[in-house]
Motif scaffolding. Structure first.
Motif, PDB file in Angstrom:
ATOM      1  N   LEU A 215     -30.420 -56.609 -98.429  1.00 19.06           N
ATOM      2  CA  LEU A 215     -29.900 -57.238 -97.092  1.00 19.06           C
ATOM      3  C   LEU A 215     -29.499 -58.603 -97.211  1.00 19.06           C
ATOM      4  CD1 LEU A 215     -32.620 -56.098 -94.501  1.00 19.06           C
ATOM      5  CD2 LEU A 215     -30.200 -55.464 -94.712  1.00 19.06           C
ATOM      6  N   ILE A 216     -30.049 -59.374 -98.172  1.00 14.50           N
ATOM      7  CA  ILE A 216     -29.681 -60.913 -98.144  1.00 14.50           C
ATOM      8  C   ILE A 216     -28.248 -61.102 -98.989  1.00 14.50           C
ATOM      9  CG2 ILE A 216     -30.714 -61.642-100.411  1.00 14.50           C
ATOM     10  CD1 ILE A 216     -30.879 -63.544 -97.039  1.00 14.50           C
ATOM     11  N   GLU A 217     -28.126 -60.049 -99.913  1.00 15.49           N
ATOM     12  CA  GLU A 217     -26.694 -59.870-100.532  1.00 15.49           C
ATOM     13  C   GLU A 217     -25.626 -59.773 -99.609  1.00 15.49           C
ATOM     14  OE1 GLU A 217     -25.869 -57.298-103.858  1.00 15.49           O
ATOM     15  OE2 GLU A 217     -28.106 -57.999-104.727  1.00 15.49           O
TER      16      GLU A 217
ATOM     17  N   PHE B  41     -32.157 -70.724 -92.965  1.00 14.38           N
ATOM     18  CA  PHE B  41     -31.214 -69.448 -92.927  1.00 14.38           C
ATOM     19  C   PHE B  41     -32.068 -68.241 -92.874  1.00 14.38           C
ATOM     20  CE2 PHE B  41     -29.391 -65.814 -94.975  1.00 14.38           C
ATOM     21  CZ  PHE B  41     -27.956 -65.809 -94.424  1.00 14.38           C
ATOM     22  N   ILE B  42     -33.455 -68.216 -93.477  1.00 18.57           N
ATOM     23  CA  ILE B  42     -34.417 -66.970 -93.158  1.00 18.57           C
ATOM     24  C   ILE B  42     -34.828 -66.895 -91.649  1.00 18.57           C
ATOM     25  CG2 ILE B  42     -36.514 -65.931 -93.810  1.00 18.57           C
ATOM     26  CD1 ILE B  42     -34.354 -65.741 -96.099  1.00 18.57           C
ATOM     27  N   CYS B  43     -35.156 -68.139 -91.155  1.00 20.30           N
ATOM     28  CA  CYS B  43     -35.762 -68.220 -89.938  1.00 20.30           C
ATOM     29  C   CYS B  43     -34.647 -67.994 -88.953  1.00 20.30           C
ATOM     30  CB  CYS B  43     -36.432 -69.565 -89.513  1.00 20.30           C
ATOM     31  SG  CYS B  43     -37.864 -69.747 -90.721  1.00 20.30           S
ATOM     32  N   LYS B  44     -33.580 -68.213 -89.067  1.00 20.11           N
ATOM     33  CA  LYS B  44     -32.474 -68.134 -87.982  1.00 20.11           C
ATOM     34  C   LYS B  44     -31.604 -67.094 -88.226  1.00 20.11           C
ATOM     35  CE  LYS B  44     -31.977 -73.063 -86.932  1.00 20.11           C
ATOM     36  NZ  LYS B  44     -30.916 -74.077 -87.173  1.00 20.11           N
ATOM     37  N   ASP B  45     -30.837 -67.008 -89.161  1.00 18.55           N
ATOM     38  CA  ASP B  45     -29.824 -65.827 -89.312  1.00 18.55           C
ATOM     39  C   ASP B  45     -30.441 -64.540 -89.786  1.00 18.55           C
ATOM     40  OD1 ASP B  45     -27.673 -67.405 -88.543  1.00 18.55           O
ATOM     41  OD2 ASP B  45     -27.853 -68.456 -90.605  1.00 18.55           O
ATOM     42  N   PHE B  46     -31.485 -64.744 -91.016  1.00 18.41           N
ATOM     43  CA  PHE B  46     -31.807 -63.266 -91.525  1.00 18.41           C
ATOM     44  C   PHE B  46     -32.721 -62.689 -90.696  1.00 18.41           C
ATOM     45  CE2 PHE B  46     -34.944 -61.278 -94.166  1.00 18.41           C
ATOM     46  CZ  PHE B  46     -34.404 -60.475 -94.962  1.00 18.41           C
ATOM     47  N   TRP B  47     -33.584 -63.351 -89.860  1.00 19.90           N
ATOM     48  CA  TRP B  47     -34.671 -63.067 -88.877  1.00 19.90           C
ATOM     49  C   TRP B  47     -33.814 -62.472 -87.816  1.00 19.90           C
ATOM     50  CZ3 TRP B  47     -39.387 -62.728 -90.938  1.00 19.90           C
ATOM     51  CH2 TRP B  47     -40.439 -62.460 -90.159  1.00 19.90           C
ATOM     52  N   THR B  48     -32.853 -63.004 -87.290  1.00 23.62           N
ATOM     53  CA  THR B  48     -32.014 -62.436 -86.174  1.00 23.62           C
ATOM     54  C   THR B  48     -31.477 -61.120 -86.641  1.00 23.62           C
ATOM     55  OG1 THR B  48     -31.529 -64.802 -85.439  1.00 23.62           O
ATOM     56  CG2 THR B  48     -30.288 -63.009 -84.638  1.00 23.62           C
ATOM     57  N   CYS B  49     -30.829 -60.845 -87.746  1.00 26.86           N
ATOM     58  CA  CYS B  49     -30.173 -59.728 -87.747  1.00 26.86           C
ATOM     59  C   CYS B  49     -31.167 -58.720 -88.269  1.00 26.86           C
ATOM     60  CB  CYS B  49     -29.304 -60.019 -89.461  1.00 26.86           C
ATOM     61  SG  CYS B  49     -27.839 -61.055 -89.355  1.00 26.86           S
TER      62      CYS B  49
ATOM     63  N   MET C  72     -29.959 -51.830 -78.856  1.00 25.79           N
ATOM     64  CA  MET C  72     -31.280 -51.128 -78.491  1.00 25.79           C
ATOM     65  C   MET C  72     -31.660 -50.027 -79.176  1.00 25.79           C
ATOM     66  SD  MET C  72     -33.836 -51.592 -76.043  1.00 25.79           S
ATOM     67  CE  MET C  72     -34.918 -50.592 -75.575  1.00 25.79           C
ATOM     68  N   ALA C  73     -30.701 -48.913 -79.229  1.00 24.81           N
ATOM     69  CA  ALA C  73     -31.036 -47.787 -80.137  1.00 24.81           C
ATOM     70  C   ALA C  73     -31.362 -48.158 -81.620  1.00 24.81           C
ATOM     71  CB  ALA C  73     -29.794 -46.963 -79.990  1.00 24.81           C
ATOM     72  N   ASP C  74     -30.677 -49.105 -82.023  1.00 27.66           N
ATOM     73  CA  ASP C  74     -30.688 -49.426 -83.523  1.00 27.66           C
ATOM     74  C   ASP C  74     -32.190 -50.073 -83.911  1.00 27.66           C
ATOM     75  OD1 ASP C  74     -29.910 -51.756 -82.439  1.00 27.66           O
ATOM     76  OD2 ASP C  74     -28.881 -52.078 -84.119  1.00 27.66           O
ATOM     77  N   GLU C  75     -32.574 -50.761 -82.874  1.00 25.13           N
ATOM     78  CA  GLU C  75     -34.098 -51.376 -82.749  1.00 25.13           C
ATOM     79  C   GLU C  75     -35.014 -50.340 -83.016  1.00 25.13           C
ATOM     80  OE1 GLU C  75     -36.773 -54.291 -80.225  1.00 25.13           O
ATOM     81  OE2 GLU C  75     -34.423 -54.593 -80.096  1.00 25.13           O
ATOM     82  N   ALA C  76     -34.979 -49.469 -81.787  1.00 25.99           N
ATOM     83  CA  ALA C  76     -35.746 -48.223 -81.857  1.00 25.99           C
ATOM     84  C   ALA C  76     -35.870 -47.357 -83.040  1.00 25.99           C
ATOM     85  CB  ALA C  76     -35.662 -47.340 -80.621  1.00 25.99           C
ATOM     86  N   LEU C  77     -34.721 -47.153 -83.481  1.00 25.12           N
ATOM     87  CA  LEU C  77     -34.403 -46.406 -84.878  1.00 25.12           C
ATOM     88  C   LEU C  77     -35.363 -47.133 -86.082  1.00 25.12           C
ATOM     89  CD1 LEU C  77     -30.930 -45.145 -84.767  1.00 25.12           C
ATOM     90  CD2 LEU C  77     -33.031 -43.848 -84.362  1.00 25.12           C
ATOM     91  N   PHE C  78     -35.170 -48.562 -86.001  1.00 24.32           N
ATOM     92  CA  PHE C  78     -35.782 -49.102 -87.179  1.00 24.32           C
ATOM     93  C   PHE C  78     -37.390 -49.209 -86.904  1.00 24.32           C
ATOM     94  CE2 PHE C  78     -37.800 -53.457 -88.659  1.00 24.32           C
ATOM     95  CZ  PHE C  78     -37.397 -53.313 -89.807  1.00 24.32           C
TER      96      PHE C  78
END
Length: 157
Positions: free
Chosen positions: A46-48, A66-74, A1-7
């Motif tokens: 990030l992708i690296e 991969f972009i839609c599932k993993d990358f977007w989720t991260c 939660m905190a890292d989301e707000a920081l971003f």
């Protein structure tokens, strides 16, 4: 939660900073371009990190999944809500509650500011795809806040 707000705070401050350094009607395009270029470089990095232990992708559809599932989720803490393609190199990624737009009011007057808030994520996707060997053009559109659609046009090399 905190890292989301920081971003989200960091994203807003970057937009404000670029917007104040590039003020004026003609510089609006330059502001969006700078934000997109920042996102491109971040997406490459990030992708690296995200794919260092991942097997090679079979085709561009696997890359987009991969972009839609993993990358977007991260990055945004949720998957893309909908992925569509015409099987001719155009993909539409739909996020019905895009995190970087949820802080903006849903009023029509804020739709004109949406391109500034979407330039960085467009760059993120384009940079990630670039590092995966997929040359693309990424655009975004908003018709109703906070939903948005990212259109990815794959360019054949």
């Amino acid at each position: 939660m905190a890292d989301e707000a920081l971003f989200q705070f960091l994203h807003n401050e970057v937009i404000q900073y670029v917007n104040t350094t590039e003020s004026g009607e003609t510089e609006n395009g330059r502001c969006v371009s700078k934000l997109e270029n920042m996102g491109f470089r971040v997406g490459q990095g990030l992708i690296e990190r995200f794919t260092k232990d991942t097997a090679r992708f079979k085709d561009e559809l696997d890359v987009m999944k991969f972009i839609c599932k993993d990358f977007w989720t991260c990055v945004f803490k949720k998957q893309i809500d909908n992925l569509r393609t015409n099987h001719q190199g155009i993909y539409v990624l739909q996020d019905n509650k895009f995190r970087l737009l949820t802080q903006l009011s849903a009023g029509k007057q804020y739709l004109e500011n949406a391109p500034k808030y979407l330039a960085f994520p467009c760059g993120l996707v384009r940079g990630a795809l670039s590092n995966l060997g997929v040359k693309s053009i990424v655009t975004a559109e908003v018709s109703v806040m906070p939903a948005c659609k990212f259109q990815v046009m794959i360019q054949k090399m």
